[in-house]
Design a protein around this motif. Structure first.
Motif, short mmCIF file in Angstrom:
data_model
loop_
_atom_site.label_atom_id
_atom_site.label_comp_id
_atom_site.label_asym_id
_atom_site.label_seq_id
_atom_site.Cartn_x
_atom_site.Cartn_y
_atom_site.Cartn_z
N THR A 16 10.10 48.38 32.13
CA THR A 16 11.53 48.30 32.37
C THR A 16 12.11 47.23 31.45
O THR A 16 11.92 46.03 31.67
N LEU A 35 16.59 53.78 32.79
CA LEU A 35 15.55 54.08 33.78
C LEU A 35 15.59 55.55 34.18
O LEU A 35 14.54 56.19 34.33
N THR A 48 7.68 46.96 36.27
CA THR A 48 8.63 45.90 35.97
C THR A 48 7.88 44.62 35.61
O THR A 48 6.71 44.42 35.96
N VAL A 70 14.77 49.59 40.77
CA VAL A 70 13.63 50.37 40.27
C VAL A 70 12.92 51.08 41.42
O VAL A 70 12.61 52.28 41.31
#
Length: 310
Positions: A16, A35, A48, A70
């Protein structure tokens, strides 16, 4: 989601990256768009707070907002996700592990506390502490080549015995974990994955997916179906990196700056090349020439839809 195991943690996992405004604030609108594109690309998972995610720059408020976004989007898309709880300070990382565990990721990535090198006893104690804070969520040890405490074969053997909660490793190569690839899922650098795959690597937290998430997945699939062809792609990818990216690394640009450059070269995201203060970034105007070089070297990786750069 279901906890990951050494058998199920495999494939191409995309980082990410943080789109940044001129004041260094995270642009969460652009982040959500990028994303969403990754989650549609076919990658085996997202994660992440690796180096590419500039984890060391995040405030705790940013950390929590990023992870809620996320976890929510990945769960809705049915894509596995890992949350990184890494921080140079062990106490901060411990609290991040506790909060990440509440979002039920498949695993939590950690680095060993980083200000002072650790004795093997201390490294094992750190991982035991993280495992206790994770409350049953598996751990992945992220150990890049510049970590002050390197995961030697002896240390990995101790971790295998003493910290069963560690299911995966991110290492520069498979060699330190030789003989442990059944106990751990071993991930290697994205551009070296064809070589690593032949040696027992399960996948990569992938810089190639920074440039092309879908292209990285196609390449991974080719490693089983056409090993010789996949190896030839690696040769061409390494050649591009050696000629065009290694000189930037030698000039002192950080790994996050290089990963964001690859993303801009791929053209699939509006993340942009800016990285957080005090680090430098590669100017956006340098990207078109590098994209032409990448298209000449690895056109088979660069077939993702192109959007206007951010």
């Amino acid at each position: 989601m279901q906890p990951l195991t050494p058998q199920t943690l495999r494939g191409i996992w995309s980082p990410t990256l943080l789109p940044l405004a001129a004041d260094d604030a995270i642009d969460f609108d652009r982040l959500e768009q990028s994303l969403a594109a990754v989650l549609r690309s076919g990658v085996h998972g997202v994660y992440t707070n690796g180096t590419a995610g500039e984890f060391h720059t995040l405030s705790e408020q940013e950390y929590d907002r990023l992870h809620e976004l996320v976890a929510g989007m990945a769960a809705a898309a049915g894509v596995p996700y890992q949350l990184g709880a890494s921080h140079p300070a062990g106490r901060v990382s411990l609290e991040r592990v506790r909060r990440a565990a509440g979002l039920e990721p498949g695993a939590i990535q950690v680095v060993l506390p980083d200000w002072l090198p650790l004795h093997d006893d201390e490294a094992v104690a750190a991982l035991r502490g993280f495992a206790g804070a994770a409350g049953g969520v598996p751990l992945v040890l992220y150990n890049p080549p510049y970590a002050k405490t390197q995961a030697t074969p002896a240390l990995l053997a101790r971790i295998a015995e003493d910290v069963p909660e560690v299911v995966g490793l991110k290492l520069p190569s498979v060699e330190p974990a030789a003989g442990l690839t059944e106990r751990f899922s071993v991930f290697v650098a994205g551009h070296a994955l064809a070589t690593g795959y032949r040696a027992g690597a399960a996948g990569s937290y992938s810089n190639v997916s920074c440039m092309s998430p879908a292209g990285a997945v196609r390449w991974y699939d080719r490693m089983a179906a056409d090993p010789r062809g996949a190896a030839e792609v690696e040769v061409r990818m390494r050649g591009f990196l050696d000629r065009h990216v290694a000189p930037l690394a030698a000039a002192g640009y950080s790994d996050p700056a290089l990963d964001k450059l690859l993303c801009a070269v791929g053209g699939w995201s509006r993340t942009g090349t800016r990285v957080r203060w005090p680090h430098r970034w590669i100017p956006q105007e340098d990207v078109p020439a590098l994209r032409e070089a990448a298209l000449a070297a690895v056109p088979d990786l660069l077939t993702d839809p192109v959007t206007a750069p951010g």
